[in-house]
Enzyme design. Structure first.
Site, PDB file in Angstrom:
ATOM      1  N   ASP A 307      20.968  52.845 -86.850  1.00  0.00           N
ATOM      2  CA  ASP A 307      21.324  53.081 -85.460  1.00  0.00           C
ATOM      3  C   ASP A 307      20.081  52.806 -84.604  1.00  0.00           C
ATOM      4  O   ASP A 307      18.991  52.534 -85.107  1.00  0.00           O
ATOM      5  CB  ASP A 307      21.837  54.523 -85.296  1.00  0.00           C
ATOM      6  CG  ASP A 307      22.754  54.652 -84.092  1.00  0.00           C
ATOM      7  OD1 ASP A 307      23.663  55.497 -84.115  1.00  0.00           O
ATOM      8  OD2 ASP A 307      22.562  53.872 -83.134  1.00  0.00           O
ATOM      9  N   GLU A 496      27.765  59.945 -76.394  1.00  0.00           N
ATOM     10  CA  GLU A 496      26.879  60.522 -77.403  1.00  0.00           C
ATOM     11  C   GLU A 496      26.526  61.968 -77.077  1.00  0.00           C
ATOM     12  O   GLU A 496      27.341  62.710 -76.534  1.00  0.00           O
ATOM     13  CB  GLU A 496      25.651  59.626 -77.567  1.00  0.00           C
ATOM     14  CG  GLU A 496      26.041  58.196 -77.951  1.00  0.00           C
ATOM     15  CD  GLU A 496      24.864  57.349 -78.381  1.00  0.00           C
ATOM     16  OE1 GLU A 496      24.824  56.180 -77.980  1.00  0.00           O
ATOM     17  OE2 GLU A 496      24.000  57.842 -79.121  1.00  0.00           O
TER      18      GLU A 496
HETATM   19  C1  GLC Z   1      23.861  54.147 -80.127  1.00  0.00           C
HETATM   20  C2  GLC Z   1      24.983  54.707 -80.968  1.00  0.00           C
HETATM   21  C3  GLC Z   1      25.664  53.694 -81.841  1.00  0.00           C
HETATM   22  C4  GLC Z   1      25.598  52.328 -81.197  1.00  0.00           C
HETATM   23  C5  GLC Z   1      24.144  51.917 -81.110  1.00  0.00           C
HETATM   24  C6  GLC Z   1      23.968  50.577 -80.389  1.00  0.00           C
HETATM   25  O1  GLC Z   1      22.792  55.057 -80.049  1.00  0.00           O
HETATM   26  O2  GLC Z   1      24.688  55.843 -81.768  1.00  0.00           O
HETATM   27  O3  GLC Z   1      27.012  54.136 -82.030  1.00  0.00           O
HETATM   28  O4  GLC Z   1      26.327  51.394 -81.972  1.00  0.00           O
HETATM   29  O5  GLC Z   1      23.337  52.888 -80.467  1.00  0.00           O
HETATM   30  O6  GLC Z   1      24.318  50.691 -79.038  1.00  0.00           O
END
Ligand code: GLC
Length: 608
Positions: A307, A496
């Site tokens: 992530d 989030e």
């Molecule tokens: C974010 C999320 C994830 C996402 C990634 C790219 O923090 O946790 O779900 O795909 O970053 O944007």
């Protein structure tokens, strides 16, 4: 999914030509605003991404396509011309992009229980994404939210493992289409591995308020001083997301792992690790679950991506973060900002012998196999931009909206007649952004006409015989009386951990608009736009009808379709609905106002 031998021969031949620097470049994924001109070729970078809201300056499909193809063209200047793959979060349509079809968020799709529909949504999303040159979608989330105070609850299809597995597999099949090497197939990233939805309230350390603890966290480094963030923190932001899943292995294996097994069987070639921990060990450094269970026991042959800055949370020392994550089985690192530091650090770790070259070769083999399976090494014709926001795609979204509406109380209210006066109240009825929620145009989402679409007010007026039959009142007050009225209330858009909350209750503003409308309407319905259930137990008796509308996206017409009886209500809860603030965790001992599977239906009036 076993790869044809020509894929492996091709990959092994290419790997044998690569330098260590080129191999590590393939394992590196910066964010598009960070990568410097010429660096894609210089480092042979494997991928670039747009984070939430990572749009071109003028946000439209043509500029998206031009932006993405620009990065892809740069990769062709590298020594070995290894194709770059661009990734986005298209979690409910190509949702960063203005003009894209915005589908209901997953919690609404769970309420449809319609596997074929979700497959069609995957296909429509893939076409709109691929038309902009993007071939990687960081979706589906297969999260199974345990405590719905979690801001990401709406990204989960359900609290029922089997339903999540079924719908995720369908979405993956939709993204794939006929086969992975079609120019309109898009690589899914099944996320977030594993048990991201099982964290304990209060266990998140993402925003600790200790500046020293955030030294590797460029994204939220100033969070503890930002006024807007302080307001969100006071409501509970970042209490759950990225926290610690304190569950036994049996629960992890029976509740949270099955969707990944089903996704692998559906051909998934990419999985994203979770920020969260399992019993105190960060998933980004969890060798047992990534190497032994996912890649070993479950036979996953694709590649693992982290992530956003995910490895930085493993340890205060960055060298340790890199060594632990890559040795734990991470194959590509989403390093949005300091990608040169990552490349230098991993190179040093290999030279020091802390990361074996065999681990690098395995990671790059997995990445190249996937790129080859997608046909990226061949010249492919990209779908035409005319598919973006097409009528056909918007009809699929409208069908999904219809089927996602869950009618939980209906005492002589629905369906409305198309010839009666209706009071429609609440600012959320006239707010496309509120019905789309987070991950729409911007990371957090926002209010107003944020993209092309139909809000509920427009939809109601387009449905009835005479638009003036729909009287709109933002505050719910009216000098007239009505047989029926609908108040639309909405949760604030968020994404989030920003959406984590201490409790889930209606605001005073919600209650005021309902009370105002109540004075003018003989029968009053409440329609809730939210990414999760809210505690309404004490208020429900004063309402004649109640609809959980979730976050329906751009096609508000689907709400009118069931409210005015062109289609029946058919949605069924895919989450439990809590009785009180003490019942926000799914557990047998929790008390539920409604249970998973509840939902009333209505008859479509017979038109003579
Ligand atoms: C974010 C999320 C994830 C996402 C990634 C790219 O923090 O946790 O779900 O795909 O970053 O944007």
């Amino acid at each position: 999914m076993s790869q044809p031998s020509n894929n492996l021969n091709f990959v092994h031949n290419l790997l044998s030509q690569m330098t260590l620097a080129e191999k590590i470049g393939q394992m590196t994924q910066p964010e598009k605003n960070s990568v410097k001109p010429g660096d894609i070729a210089k480092y042979s970078l494997g991928s670039v991404l747009s984070g939430g809201g990572g749009n071109p300056t003028e946000n439209n499909p043509r500029n998206w396509r031009e932006m993405v193809l620009g990065f892809i063209e740069e990769a062709k200047q590298s020594r070995l011309k290894i194709p770059l793959i661009y990734g986005v979060d298209a979690v409910h349509g190509h949702n960063n992009m203005h003009g894209a079809t915005i589908f209901p968020h997953n919690i609404g799709l769970g309420a449809t229980r319609d596997v074929d529909l979700v497959r069609r949504i995957g296909r429509a999303t893939a076409l709109e994404v691929a038309a902009t040159g993007v071939r990687w979608d960081f979706a589906p989330a297969v999260s199974i939210p345990y405590d719905i105070r979690w801001g990401r609850s709406f990204e989960g299809y359900s609290q029922d493992t089997a339903l999540v597995s079924e719908l995720a597999a369908a979405y993956i099949e939709g993204l794939r289409g006929e086969n992975w090497n079609s120019p309109s197939s898009v690589l899914p990233s099944v996320k977030h591995f594993v048990a991201d939805g099982a964290t304990t309230f209060g266990s998140s350390r993402r925003i600790s308020g200790d500046p020293n603890a955030l030294q590797n966290d460029a994204t939220l480094a100033n969070a503890h001083v930002d006024a807007g963030m302080q307001a969100l923190l006071s409501q509970g932001a970042w209490q759950l997301d990225q926290g610690n899943s304190e569950i036994d292995e049996e629960t992890l294996r029976t509740v949270h792992l099955p969707p990944y097994q089903k996704a692998i069987e559906a051909g998934a070639l990419n999985i994203m690790t979770s920020y969260s921990s399992w019993n105190g060990v960060k998933m980004h450094g969890h060798s047992y679950l990534v190497n032994d269970v996912l890649k070993g026991e479950m036979g996953f042959e694709g590649f693992i991506v982290t992530d956003w800055e995910g490895i930085d949370q493993i340890d205060a020392d960055y060298y340790t973060c890199v060594v632990k994550s890559i040795n734990a089985g991470i194959d590509m690192v989403m390093v949005p900002f300091k990608y040169e530091r990552f490349i230098e650090t991993l190179s040093k770790a290999v030279e020091n012998g802390d990361v074996p070259l065999s681990r690098i070769d395995d990671a790059v083999t997995r990445i190249l196999k996937t790129k080859h399976a997608l046909g990226l090494f061949d010249e492919q014709e990209i779908p035409d931009l005319s598919v973006v926001g097409s009528r056909a795609h918007r009809e699929v979204a409208r069908e999904a909206v219809r089927k996602s509406q869950v009618l939980l109380k209906n005492e002589g209210v629905f369906p409305f007649s198309k010839t009666q006066k209706v009071l429609l109240a609440g600012s959320a009825a006239n707010d496309l952004g509120a019905q789309c929620g987070g991950w729409t145009i911007s990371w957090m989402g926002s209010h107003g006409q944020i993209t092309e679409g139909t809000n509920i007010l427009e939809a109601f007026r387009a449905t009835v015989a005479n638009p003036e039959l729909i009287q709109y009142s933002e505050d719910g007050l009216s000098t007239e009386t009505f047989d029926v009225g609908v108040v639309v209330i909405a949760e604030e858009p968020a994404a989030e951990g920003m959406g984590d909350r201490f409790e889930l209750k209606l605001t005073q503003a919600h209650l005021d608009v309902i009370a105002n409308a109540r004075k003018s309407c003989k029968k009053l319905a409440v329609l809730l736009l939210s990414g999760r259930p809210y505690v309404i137990t004490d208020h429900l008796p004063e309402w004649d009808a109640f609809v959980a509308s979730w976050l329906p996206g751009s096609e508000g017409q689907g709400v009118a379709d069931v409210v005015f009886g062109d289609f029946p209500f058919t949605g069924k809860l895919s989450f439990y609905w809590p009785y009180s603030q003490q019942d926000l965790k799914l557990a047998q001992e929790s008390k539920h106002l409604f249970k998973l599977g509840d939902g009333l239906t209505t008859r479509v009036p017979v038109t003579l």
